[in-house]
Design a protein around this motif. Structure first.
Motif, PDB file in Angstrom:
ATOM      1  N   ARG A 207       0.834  -1.199   0.000  1.00  0.00           N
ATOM      2  CA  ARG A 207       0.000   0.000   0.000  1.00  0.00           C
ATOM      3  C   ARG A 207       0.868   1.248   0.000  1.00  0.00           C
ATOM      4  NH1 ARG A 207      -0.488  -1.783   5.555  1.00  0.00           N
ATOM      5  NH2 ARG A 207       0.281  -0.197   7.010  1.00  0.00           N
ATOM      6  N   ASN A 208       0.394   2.263  -0.715  1.00  0.00           N
ATOM      7  CA  ASN A 208       1.059   3.563  -0.752  1.00  0.00           C
ATOM      8  C   ASN A 208       0.020   4.641  -0.496  1.00  0.00           C
ATOM      9  OD1 ASN A 208       3.703   2.553  -1.751  1.00  0.00           O
ATOM     10  ND2 ASN A 208       2.511   2.037  -3.569  1.00  0.00           N
ATOM     11  N   GLN A 209       0.276   5.503   0.482  1.00  0.00           N
ATOM     12  CA  GLN A 209      -0.683   6.552   0.796  1.00  0.00           C
ATOM     13  C   GLN A 209      -0.701   7.593  -0.315  1.00  0.00           C
ATOM     14  OE1 GLN A 209      -0.616   8.047   4.842  1.00  0.00           O
ATOM     15  NE2 GLN A 209      -1.433  10.029   4.203  1.00  0.00           N
ATOM     16  N   ILE A 210      -1.908   8.006  -0.704  1.00  0.00           N
ATOM     17  CA  ILE A 210      -2.090   9.018  -1.735  1.00  0.00           C
ATOM     18  C   ILE A 210      -2.100  10.388  -1.065  1.00  0.00           C
ATOM     19  CG2 ILE A 210      -3.611   9.875  -3.555  1.00  0.00           C
ATOM     20  CD1 ILE A 210      -4.723   7.015  -3.800  1.00  0.00           C
ATOM     21  N   ASP A 211      -1.318  11.309  -1.602  1.00  0.00           N
ATOM     22  CA  ASP A 211      -1.228  12.653  -1.039  1.00  0.00           C
ATOM     23  C   ASP A 211      -2.464  13.445  -1.469  1.00  0.00           C
ATOM     24  OD1 ASP A 211      -0.329  14.897   0.232  1.00  0.00           O
ATOM     25  OD2 ASP A 211       1.188  15.413  -1.264  1.00  0.00           O
ATOM     26  N   MET A 212      -3.375  13.662  -0.521  1.00  0.00           N
ATOM     27  CA  MET A 212      -4.664  14.281  -0.827  1.00  0.00           C
ATOM     28  C   MET A 212      -4.713  15.719  -0.318  1.00  0.00           C
ATOM     29  SD  MET A 212      -6.447  11.728  -2.227  1.00  0.00           S
ATOM     30  CE  MET A 212      -8.175  12.175  -2.064  1.00  0.00           C
ATOM     31  N   GLU A 213      -5.387  16.587  -1.059  1.00  0.00           N
ATOM     32  CA  GLU A 213      -5.702  17.917  -0.553  1.00  0.00           C
ATOM     33  C   GLU A 213      -6.804  17.835   0.505  1.00  0.00           C
ATOM     34  OE1 GLU A 213      -4.504  20.876  -0.958  1.00  0.00           O
ATOM     35  OE2 GLU A 213      -3.153  20.696  -2.680  1.00  0.00           O
ATOM     36  N   GLU A 218      -9.344   9.569   7.883  1.00  0.00           N
ATOM     37  CA  GLU A 218      -9.191   8.356   7.082  1.00  0.00           C
ATOM     38  C   GLU A 218      -8.335   8.658   5.849  1.00  0.00           C
ATOM     39  OE1 GLU A 218     -13.005   8.686   9.283  1.00  0.00           O
ATOM     40  OE2 GLU A 218     -12.126   9.852   7.632  1.00  0.00           O
ATOM     41  N   LYS A 219      -7.215   7.977   5.733  1.00  0.00           N
ATOM     42  CA  LYS A 219      -6.297   8.213   4.627  1.00  0.00           C
ATOM     43  C   LYS A 219      -6.685   7.360   3.419  1.00  0.00           C
ATOM     44  CE  LYS A 219      -4.256  10.811   7.555  1.00  0.00           C
ATOM     45  NZ  LYS A 219      -4.633  12.249   7.564  1.00  0.00           N
ATOM     46  N   GLN A 220      -6.239   7.835   2.247  1.00  0.00           N
ATOM     47  CA  GLN A 220      -6.518   7.138   0.992  1.00  0.00           C
ATOM     48  C   GLN A 220      -5.253   6.426   0.501  1.00  0.00           C
ATOM     49  OE1 GLN A 220      -9.701   7.122  -0.469  1.00  0.00           O
ATOM     50  NE2 GLN A 220     -10.206   8.082   1.489  1.00  0.00           N
ATOM     51  N   PHE A 221      -5.439   5.246  -0.078  1.00  0.00           N
ATOM     52  CA  PHE A 221      -4.290   4.445  -0.470  1.00  0.00           C
ATOM     53  C   PHE A 221      -4.430   3.876  -1.877  1.00  0.00           C
ATOM     54  CE2 PHE A 221      -4.220   4.447   4.107  1.00  0.00           C
ATOM     55  CZ  PHE A 221      -2.876   4.512   4.417  1.00  0.00           C
ATOM     56  N   GLU A 222      -3.257   3.685  -2.479  1.00  0.00           N
ATOM     57  CA  GLU A 222      -3.140   2.859  -3.678  1.00  0.00           C
ATOM     58  C   GLU A 222      -2.652   1.491  -3.214  1.00  0.00           C
ATOM     59  OE1 GLU A 222      -0.778   2.725  -7.964  1.00  0.00           O
ATOM     60  OE2 GLU A 222       0.119   3.752  -6.248  1.00  0.00           O
ATOM     61  N   LEU A 223      -3.268   0.449  -3.726  1.00  0.00           N
ATOM     62  CA  LEU A 223      -2.886  -0.915  -3.368  1.00  0.00           C
ATOM     63  C   LEU A 223      -2.234  -1.605  -4.553  1.00  0.00           C
ATOM     64  CD1 LEU A 223      -6.099  -2.098  -1.448  1.00  0.00           C
ATOM     65  CD2 LEU A 223      -4.088  -0.898  -0.548  1.00  0.00           C
ATOM     66  N   VAL A 224      -1.195  -2.352  -4.262  1.00  0.00           N
ATOM     67  CA  VAL A 224      -0.540  -3.176  -5.268  1.00  0.00           C
ATOM     68  C   VAL A 224      -0.586  -4.615  -4.786  1.00  0.00           C
ATOM     69  CG1 VAL A 224       1.576  -3.654  -6.539  1.00  0.00           C
ATOM     70  CG2 VAL A 224       0.975  -1.285  -5.975  1.00  0.00           C
ATOM     71  N   LEU A 225      -1.233  -5.463  -5.564  1.00  0.00           N
ATOM     72  CA  LEU A 225      -1.355  -6.875  -5.211  1.00  0.00           C
ATOM     73  C   LEU A 225      -0.480  -7.678  -6.173  1.00  0.00           C
ATOM     74  CD1 LEU A 225      -4.509  -5.506  -5.144  1.00  0.00           C
ATOM     75  CD2 LEU A 225      -4.807  -7.571  -3.793  1.00  0.00           C
ATOM     76  N   ASP A 226       0.585  -8.227  -5.640  1.00  0.00           N
ATOM     77  CA  ASP A 226       1.563  -8.936  -6.453  1.00  0.00           C
ATOM     78  C   ASP A 226       1.529 -10.424  -6.097  1.00  0.00           C
ATOM     79  OD1 ASP A 226       3.653  -9.698  -8.047  1.00  0.00           O
ATOM     80  OD2 ASP A 226       5.212  -8.724  -6.852  1.00  0.00           O
ATOM     81  N   ASP A 227       0.697 -11.164  -6.817  1.00  0.00           N
ATOM     82  CA  ASP A 227       0.526 -12.601  -6.544  1.00  0.00           C
ATOM     83  C   ASP A 227       0.291 -12.858  -5.048  1.00  0.00           C
ATOM     84  OD1 ASP A 227       0.512 -13.577  -9.064  1.00  0.00           O
ATOM     85  OD2 ASP A 227       2.561 -14.364  -9.055  1.00  0.00           O
ATOM     86  N   VAL A 228      -0.675 -12.141  -4.509  1.00  0.00           N
ATOM     87  CA  VAL A 228      -1.031 -12.333  -3.100  1.00  0.00           C
ATOM     88  C   VAL A 228      -1.676 -13.705  -2.951  1.00  0.00           C
ATOM     89  CG1 VAL A 228      -2.423 -11.497  -1.175  1.00  0.00           C
ATOM     90  CG2 VAL A 228      -1.353  -9.861  -2.751  1.00  0.00           C
ATOM     91  N   ARG A 229      -1.045 -14.545  -2.140  1.00  0.00           N
ATOM     92  CA  ARG A 229      -1.557 -15.908  -1.961  1.00  0.00           C
ATOM     93  C   ARG A 229      -2.621 -15.913  -0.870  1.00  0.00           C
ATOM     94  NH1 ARG A 229      -0.051 -20.912  -3.443  1.00  0.00           N
ATOM     95  NH2 ARG A 229       1.820 -20.065  -4.446  1.00  0.00           N
TER      96      ARG A 229
END
Length: 397
Positions: A207-213, A218-229
């Motif tokens: 997860r990477n937090q998105i820099d919001m105005e 509650e923070k907003q995130f980008e998620l990266v799922l890389d072959d999550v088992r």
């Protein structure tokens, strides 16, 4: 604000609903906007309010009694969020955790999933986020590219989940995220939607937090799922009922977003009315001038009309009419988003320069109010829905 407090009316809400409104309003008043702004300024979370709301049974009021919930529905949960918002301290994760995720698991989850998640979602000890939006899909759920494939054969084979999600709220504080992915239909080869419970610390789940105005607890995130088992039982419900399960969560999301917007609009309007009653520039309070009074009255009317549609949507949903609830929930979300933005805008204008000061705390709502317009689906997509689903006009896309 007394007019907003009584506006639900005895004809539309039971005595229990009115009592719930009053009790939640009292809780919200003990925290208020100052609590929320302090939490935001300190970069912390609304743990104290969340815990007290949970202890009083408000967070799980829509979940089944056998799993520790209140046995109610969206009618009750929307009251809770609206009243907290009207006090200036809305809990955004209520839209996600008990409303979307709790509802989906309660309706479609396996017995084990219900036992594992529902008691914690009901008492606030567990929180779940919801990931559907993707960078290249936007509001088009048919373009979702997050895919799940079996690592092996048989019903007990693990799943491997790969993809990206954006604008996912509260992933950092959630114990798991309900991810909307797609699996391949063995018969047709087409991809079909499915929902998976992904624990926060699952390997490959980044997860990477998105820099919001937008400033919110509650923070907003980008998620990266890389072959999550994931184990086989991470799949929610029936693999072939994914679309039905998805929309079972989206209608509550729209109803609760309407509650979020109505609550915020009521808060802003109450501050403007209080100011207009007491602020004197000439010989009388500015609220005696129609140029001030009429726009505030219009904002109040719009918020009340939005609540009526929200109540209709909640009633239809709680009665099991998913089709009827879909139309009403979209309309409620649209109406509440518009009413919220207009109420906040008029409140700021009523206060003039004071509306932009930290002392009065309305300026931050100028950005926050747009959430109800933009998320979880744009107003333009709702107009598309109404134009072709309700009016029978041809699609433009």
């Amino acid at each position: 604000m007394s007019t907003a407090r009584t506006a639900a009316g005895t004809a539309l809400e039971t005595e229990e609903h009115q009592a719930l409104r009053a009790a939640v309003a009292a809780l919200g008043k003990r925290y208020g906007r100052d609590y929320m702004t302090t939490v935001i300024r300190e970069g912390s979370h609304t743990d104290a309010l969340w815990a007290e709301a949970a202890k009083l049974g408000y967070l799980g009021v829509n979940l089944p009694e056998e799993y520790g919930g209140g046995g109610g529905g969206m009618a009750e949960l929307s009251i809770v969020l609206e009243e907290l918002g009207a006090a200036g301290s809305p809990l955004l994760m209520m839209i996600v955790s008990p409303a979307i995720c709790g509802t989906v698991i309660a309706r479609f989850g396996t017995d084990e999933q219900k036992r594992k998640w529902l008691p914690g979602l009901a008492d606030g000890s567990l929180t779940m986020a919801f990931g559907i939006t993707e960078p290249d899909a936007g509001s088009n759920s048919h373009r979702i590219t997050t895919t799940a494939r079996r690592d092996g054969t048989g019903p007990d084979a693990d799943w491997l989940l790969t993809g990206r999600k954006v604008f996912v709220s509260g992933v950092d504080i959630a114990d798991a995220t309900l991810i909307v992915g797609r699996t391949e239909d063995a018969r047709s080869g087409n991809l079909k939607p499915c929902l998976f419970i992904v624990p926060r610390e699952a390997p490959g789940f980044g997860r990477n937090q998105i820099d919001m105005e937008l400033h919110a607890p509650e923070k907003q995130f980008e998620l990266v799922l890389d072959d999550v088992r994931l184990p086989a039982d991470a799949l929610v419900g029936d693999e072939d009922a994914g679309l039905l399960q998805l929309f079972a969560g989206l209608n509550p999301e729209r109803i609760m977003t309407a509650a979020f917007g109505i609550g915020m609009g009521r808060y802003a309007l109450s501050k403007a009315v209080e100011y207009a009653r007491t602020r004197q520039v000439w010989k009388a309070p500015i609220g005696s001038h129609q140029a001030i009074a009429h726009p505030l009255a219009t904002a109040h009317i719009d918020l009340e009309l939005s609540r009526l549609m929200m109540q209709k949507a909640a009633r239809l949903y709680d009665d099991g009419d998913d089709v009827g609830a879909g139309e009403a929930a979209n309309m409620a979300k649209y109406a509440a988003g518009e009413a919220c933005v207009k109420a906040v805008d008029q409140a700021v204008h009523t206060l003039g320069g004071n509306g932009l000061t930290r002392e009065y705390g309305l300026a931050s709502l100028i950005t926050a109010s747009r959430v109800a317009r933009i998320a979880p689906v744009s107003r333009e997509m709702i107009l598309n829905y109404v134009s072709h689903q309700t009016l029978g006009l041809p699609k433009s896309y």
